[in-house]
Structure formats: C-alpha cells, structure tokens
Write an enzyme that holds these catalytic residues in place. Structure first.
Site, mmCIF file in Angstrom:
data_model
loop_
_atom_site.group_PDB
_atom_site.id
_atom_site.type_symbol
_atom_site.label_atom_id
_atom_site.label_comp_id
_atom_site.label_asym_id
_atom_site.label_seq_id
_atom_site.Cartn_x
_atom_site.Cartn_y
_atom_site.Cartn_z
ATOM 1 N N ALA A 165 5.930 23.106 -6.479
ATOM 2 C CA ALA A 165 6.671 24.282 -6.942
ATOM 3 C C ALA A 165 7.835 24.542 -5.993
ATOM 4 O O ALA A 165 7.891 23.999 -4.890
ATOM 5 C CB ALA A 165 5.752 25.503 -6.980
ATOM 6 N N ASP A 166 8.724 25.370 -6.429
ATOM 7 C CA ASP A 166 9.797 25.835 -5.567
ATOM 8 C C ASP A 166 10.256 27.193 -6.084
ATOM 9 O O ASP A 166 10.014 27.535 -7.246
ATOM 10 C CB ASP A 166 10.976 24.858 -5.543
ATOM 11 N N THR A 167 10.873 27.938 -5.222
ATOM 12 C CA THR A 167 11.345 29.276 -5.559
ATOM 13 C C THR A 167 12.814 29.394 -5.182
ATOM 14 O O THR A 167 13.224 28.910 -4.128
ATOM 15 C CB THR A 167 10.549 30.349 -4.783
#
Length: 91
Positions: free
Chosen positions: A66-68
């Site tokens: 994931a990444d934000t």
C-alpha cells in the site's frame, strides 16, 4: 500473509482483523512518473513495491502492499524532511 510495509498504522489495521501476518519491507524508489494524479500515485507506488517483493515470495503467500499520498488543492504533499517543514505543511 505478508504486509510489505513498515507502517505502524497498517500493522495496527491488520492486527485489528485478528489475522496472522508478518511484516517486511523492500527498498523501492517511491518516485512516480510525471503526469500521474490523485489515486494513480499511491496505486503506482504500491504496484512498484509488489513487483519488488515478488521475487522474495514463497508459493501460497499473500502479499499486501500500500501507499498513501496526501493531496491539498490537488497538489501532492511529500514526506516532510524536517520538523519545520512538517509544521509548514500542517499550517
């Protein structure tokens, strides 16, 4: 299940689901091509992390990446490099 992230928040979320998982990380370049916007950016980076972890995977392993990205007025705020930069971003 392997969480390919060192994010404390992501670990907390998986623990809340009461599933067995391990944490690891891969050294990846988190830069992204010019022209990507909004949700395209974290999707691109998460896919890049998954590609980097793929050679390390065992058969039957589920890997989660994931990444934000934080957007303000459609502009990406990167990771602050100092406390003063973080304060400026928050203001």
């Amino acid at each position: 299940m392997v969480l390919v992230s060192q994010s404390p928040r992501r670990r907390e979320l998986l623990k809340g689901l009461e599933v067995d998982f391990q944490c690891t990380s891969v050294d990846t370049d988190e830069r992204y091509p010019d022209g990507l916007q909004g949700a395209q950016i974290p999707t691109y980076i998460a896919e890049h992390k998954a590609d980097a972890y793929l050679p390390l995977m065992s058969e039957g392993t589920l890997a989660i990446t994931a990444d934000t990205v934080v957007l303000v007025n459609n502009n990406v705020l990167g990771k602050p490099q100092s406390r003063s930069e973080a304060v400026t971003m928050l203001q």
